[in-house]
Scaffold this motif. Structure first.
Motif, PDB file in Angstrom:
ATOM      1  N   ILE A 193       0.843  -1.208   0.000  1.00  0.00           N
ATOM      2  CA  ILE A 193       0.000   0.000   0.000  1.00  0.00           C
ATOM      3  C   ILE A 193       0.869   1.246   0.000  1.00  0.00           C
ATOM      4  CG2 ILE A 193      -1.615   1.338   1.427  1.00  0.00           C
ATOM      5  CD1 ILE A 193      -2.952  -1.307   2.187  1.00  0.00           C
ATOM      6  N   TYR A 194       1.980   1.232   0.744  1.00  0.00           N
ATOM      7  CA  TYR A 194       2.912   2.373   0.737  1.00  0.00           C
ATOM      8  C   TYR A 194       3.450   2.608  -0.679  1.00  0.00           C
ATOM      9  CZ  TYR A 194       6.857   5.403   1.971  1.00  0.00           C
ATOM     10  OH  TYR A 194       7.737   6.458   2.042  1.00  0.00           O
ATOM     11  N   SER A 195       3.874   1.513  -1.342  1.00  0.00           N
ATOM     12  CA  SER A 195       4.385   1.643  -2.715  1.00  0.00           C
ATOM     13  C   SER A 195       3.314   2.187  -3.649  1.00  0.00           C
ATOM     14  CB  SER A 195       4.873   0.278  -3.217  1.00  0.00           C
ATOM     15  OG  SER A 195       5.891  -0.232  -2.392  1.00  0.00           O
ATOM     16  N   VAL A 244      -5.523  10.728   0.085  1.00  0.00           N
ATOM     17  CA  VAL A 244      -5.275   9.323  -0.256  1.00  0.00           C
ATOM     18  C   VAL A 244      -3.773   9.052  -0.287  1.00  0.00           C
ATOM     19  CG1 VAL A 244      -5.606   7.522  -1.980  1.00  0.00           C
ATOM     20  CG2 VAL A 244      -7.424   9.174  -1.563  1.00  0.00           C
ATOM     21  N   VAL A 245      -3.006  10.000  -0.867  1.00  0.00           N
ATOM     22  CA  VAL A 245      -1.545   9.860  -0.899  1.00  0.00           C
ATOM     23  C   VAL A 245      -0.986   9.884   0.518  1.00  0.00           C
ATOM     24  CG1 VAL A 245       0.603  10.864  -1.724  1.00  0.00           C
ATOM     25  CG2 VAL A 245      -1.413  10.933  -3.174  1.00  0.00           C
ATOM     26  N   LEU A 246      -1.451  10.860   1.336  1.00  0.00           N
ATOM     27  CA  LEU A 246      -0.921  11.014   2.693  1.00  0.00           C
ATOM     28  C   LEU A 246      -1.194   9.771   3.547  1.00  0.00           C
ATOM     29  CD1 LEU A 246      -1.951  14.716   3.394  1.00  0.00           C
ATOM     30  CD2 LEU A 246       0.324  13.857   2.841  1.00  0.00           C
ATOM     31  N   LYS A 247      -2.392   9.213   3.428  1.00  0.00           N
ATOM     32  CA  LYS A 247      -2.741   8.060   4.257  1.00  0.00           C
ATOM     33  C   LYS A 247      -2.006   6.808   3.782  1.00  0.00           C
ATOM     34  CE  LYS A 247      -6.657   5.791   6.488  1.00  0.00           C
ATOM     35  NZ  LYS A 247      -8.121   5.778   6.687  1.00  0.00           N
ATOM     36  N   ALA A 248      -1.874   6.640   2.459  1.00  0.00           N
ATOM     37  CA  ALA A 248      -1.195   5.450   1.932  1.00  0.00           C
ATOM     38  C   ALA A 248       0.298   5.465   2.265  1.00  0.00           C
ATOM     39  CB  ALA A 248      -1.404   5.345   0.423  1.00  0.00           C
ATOM     40  N   ALA A 254       0.240   1.625  11.247  1.00  0.00           N
ATOM     41  CA  ALA A 254      -1.092   1.761  11.845  1.00  0.00           C
ATOM     42  C   ALA A 254      -1.879   2.924  11.261  1.00  0.00           C
ATOM     43  CB  ALA A 254      -0.967   1.941  13.355  1.00  0.00           C
ATOM     44  N   ASP A 255      -1.173   3.919  10.686  1.00  0.00           N
ATOM     45  CA  ASP A 255      -1.847   5.087  10.123  1.00  0.00           C
ATOM     46  C   ASP A 255      -2.260   4.872   8.674  1.00  0.00           C
ATOM     47  OD1 ASP A 255      -1.679   6.655  12.422  1.00  0.00           O
ATOM     48  OD2 ASP A 255       0.390   7.237  11.966  1.00  0.00           O
ATOM     49  N   ARG A 256      -1.785   3.808   8.024  1.00  0.00           N
ATOM     50  CA  ARG A 256      -2.096   3.577   6.614  1.00  0.00           C
ATOM     51  C   ARG A 256      -3.440   2.864   6.464  1.00  0.00           C
ATOM     52  NH1 ARG A 256       3.410   0.608   5.183  1.00  0.00           N
ATOM     53  NH2 ARG A 256       4.806   2.146   6.140  1.00  0.00           N
TER      54      ARG A 256
END
Length: 665
Positions: A193-195, A244-248, A254-256
């Protein structure tokens, strides 16, 4: 691998597609199913590397477990002459990295469409308990129809394969690496999800968030620095889409987003009007209270009565002393020492209590948190978490910070203040406004150039006017002195085109009288000429100038050409002599004279049919029919227009013996 080679007698190599760290990709043709395929072949220098071979086979295994329209299909795997290969679906198009380079800036809806397909594919992989671990634009293909396909599961890990570990190695592209992977931790679904968040960032800004001279420096940035705001590169990006970018890409797992589906659903609604006023996403980990640890105080030294009592000399040995005197002398001194000890102890206790009260009641030192980019409510909560209070809130125009968000604080971020102190906020009132001017009566082109330079969007509507010169502004849709933000304002000017005009009508099919009536009704001047025409009926319009649709004004000149019908061409009459040969044919004829009978041979006549084609006859109709018993010459009459050719055909006893299609006078 050479072009033309056949793998397994089935896959004929026809070209090269590209290559990676451990394999080359070739374009091939499946000779059995008659289709193009992509063949990934392990590089020669890895043929004896068992770890690489296992990784290569794992890619095929991972891909074959997933069937999805946005995942490149694997058709076959095999080995020939110690060459490991995978046969995959051939995607004719480009990868996402090149697509971004060639098409940036990409419309927001197109970005969401691309990401929706990618997210759908990754969700299927996660459902099959497979983590990709190497998501990047180079591994995402887009075909000519815009269909997205994810490929390269070479370092994907099945969650059930607990024996596979990661030791101080950074796998995949470091530009898209999650913080936990950069630290050497195990990848999870949320690492993918980060990627995905970094890929979305690149689609919106055209570049990756972190770059550096080495892979290590980039990896350090992933877990030490926050991802830059996308709105710094494009203020028009809706806050919901940036969120969406900030959360991903939140540093803490835990924040994603917990699942790819959650990210997909959030992204799908990010452009809806209902989310236009959404506040900026702030990770929960940033709002937690910071615990201030007090230093351990050293204990005060305790004063004992031995240190406070006065020393008393004892009588020398052998000296005679009255016991009562000694007893009477010792008693008052003990009382004085005890009183002194109690006094000092009381002073110590009072001092200790005062010191404790001062220590525990005095405000703690607090560093002012960074509140920039927060709303007033978010800033109030953040201050409360640090045991600070909200002070004055002052608004100020700012072209960089969105309306309602904190520009800076007083005291500034990082300054040390006492607990329960107030912090003043300087909040953006939005972009700076200007008072709009009255431009009526001025040249539109000059005003347009001036306003575009000020970042206004300028539109034009034309309107005729009998009093205002063409090109001058008649009216505007923004009132004079109205406060506006130039880069967010579209101004529409109504511009004079001079006297009223009208569209030239299509006069095709008009008679000469109809043309004259149209001219009279619209105050036009007309010039009429006449020409022969084989296509337009006599008396109707052949052409006009100006053409239909052009703008005319009263007093304009037009010209019209009227048909005179087809031009008459004189006819020529002549004859053509034709020799018809007789074909001899005999038959027996019986005759009786008086009493006897006799038989003799008699010639049979030929039946002749003549066809002609001229102005008066058609070749399909019989012109003349007769019989001949000898060679016969006939004259065939023709009537032809000048320059035209005639034809004739002669049939003898059902057989065509002569035809001429080039008859001329």
């Amino acid at each position: 691998m050479e072009i033309g080679r056949k793998l397994n007698g089935r896959y004929k190599i026809t070209g090269t597609v590209g290559g990676g760290g451990m394999a080359h990709v070739y374009l091939a043709h499946d000779l059995i199913l008659d289709r193009d395929v992509a063949v990934k072949v392990l590089r020669y220098d890895f043929r004896d590397d068992q770890d690489t071979i296992r990784r290569f086979k794992r890619e095929a295994l991972a891909a074959t477990e997933m069937v999805h329209p946005n995942i490149v299909s694997v058709y076959d795997i095999g080995e020939e002459d110690n060459n490991q290969y995978i046969v995959m679906e051939y995607v004719k198009g480009t990868d996402l990295k090149k697509y971004i380079h060639n098409h940036f800036p990409i419309p927001y809806q197109k970005v969401i469409d691309i990401m929706d397909q990618v997210l759908s594919a990754v969700a299927t992989a996660h459902h099959n308990r497979i983590i990709h671990r190497d998501l990047k634009p180079q591994n995402i293909l887009i075909d000519e129809d815009g269909v997205v396909k994810i490929t390269d599961f070479g370092i994907a890990v099945a969650l059930s394969q607990t024996s596979i570990t990661q030791t101080n190695s950074l796998l995949g592209s470091v530009h898209y690496l999650s913080p936990e992977q950069a630290r050497g931790g195990m990848a999870t679904n949320q690492s993918d999800i980060y990627s995905l968040g970094i890929i979305l960032y690149e689609l919106l800004t055209g570049h990756v968030p972190f770059d550096g001279e080495s892979a290590v420096s980039i990896a350090l940035k992933h877990f030490q620095e926050s991802v830059p705001f996308v709105k710094e590169y494009d203020q028009r990006i809706p806050q919901a889409l940036e969120n969406v970018v900030l959360k991903a890409t939140a540093k803490e797992v835990a924040d994603r987003y917990r699942t790819v589906h959650e990210m997909q659903n959030d992204l799908a609604t990010s452009l809806l009007p209902q989310r236009s006023n959404e506040p900026k996403f702030v990770p929960a980990s940033m709002l937690e209270n910071t615990k201030v640890l007090e230093p351990i105080k050293p204990k005060e030294a305790v004063v004992t009565d031995s240190s406070l009592a006065e020393s008393k000399e004892l009588p020398e040995k052998g000296t005679e002393t009255n016991k009562d005197e000694i007893k009477n002398e010792k008693k008052p001194k003990n009382k004085k020492a005890k009183a002194l000890w109690l006094t000092l102890l009381g002073l110590f206790l009072v001092g200790a209590i005062v010191f404790a009260v001062l220590v525990f009641s005095s405000p703690k030192d607090i560093s002012v948190p960074d509140l920039t980019g927060m709303t007033k409510n978010e800033a109030t909560k953040a201050l409360s978490a640090y045991n600070l209070a909200l002070g004055d809130v002052v608004e100020e125009a700012n072209n960089e910070v969105e309306k309602g968000l904190v520009i800076r604080t007083d005291p500034k971020t990082g300054a040390t203040i006492k607990e329960d102190s107030t912090v003043d906020l300087l909040v953006s009132s939005g972009k700076e406004t200007v008072a709009f001017s009255d431009y009526t009566g001025k040249s539109y082109e000059e005003v347009r150039a001036q306003l575009i330079e000020q970042k206004f969007t300028v539109k034009r509507v034309d309107e005729s006017s009998d009093t205002v010169e063409a090109g001058l502004i008649l009216s505007q849709d923004i009132d004079e002195d109205e406060e506006v933000i130039p880069e967010e304002t579209t101004i529409t000017f109504t511009v004079s085109t001079g006297k009223a005009g009208f569209e030239m009508r299509d006069l095709s099919g008009y008679s000469e009288k109809g043309v004259q009536d149209y001219v009279d009704d619209n105050n036009l001047n007309v010039t009429i000429t006449k020409e022969y025409s084989n296509d337009i009926a006599d008396g109707q319009v052949i052409s006009q100038e100006p053409t239909a649709g052009e703008i005319l004004y009263g007093g304009s000149n037009i010209s019209v050409v009227i048909s005179q019908g087809p031009e008459e061409i004189p006819l020529k009459t002549f004859t053509k002599k034709v020799e018809i040969p007789y074909k001899k044919s005999e038959e027996k004829v019986s005759s009786s004279i008086s009493t006897g009978e006799s038989t003799e041979m008699q010639l049979v006549p030929n039946s002749i049919t003549v066809y002609i084609d001229d102005e008066e006859h058609k070749l399909g109709t019989i012109y003349q029919q007769f019989e001949i018993s000898e060679n016969t010459e006939i004259e065939i009459p023709f009537v032809l227009q000048e320059g035209k050719k005639g034809s004739y055909r002669i049939i003898r006893d059902g057989e065509m013996i002569e035809e001429n299609t080039e008859v001329t006078p």
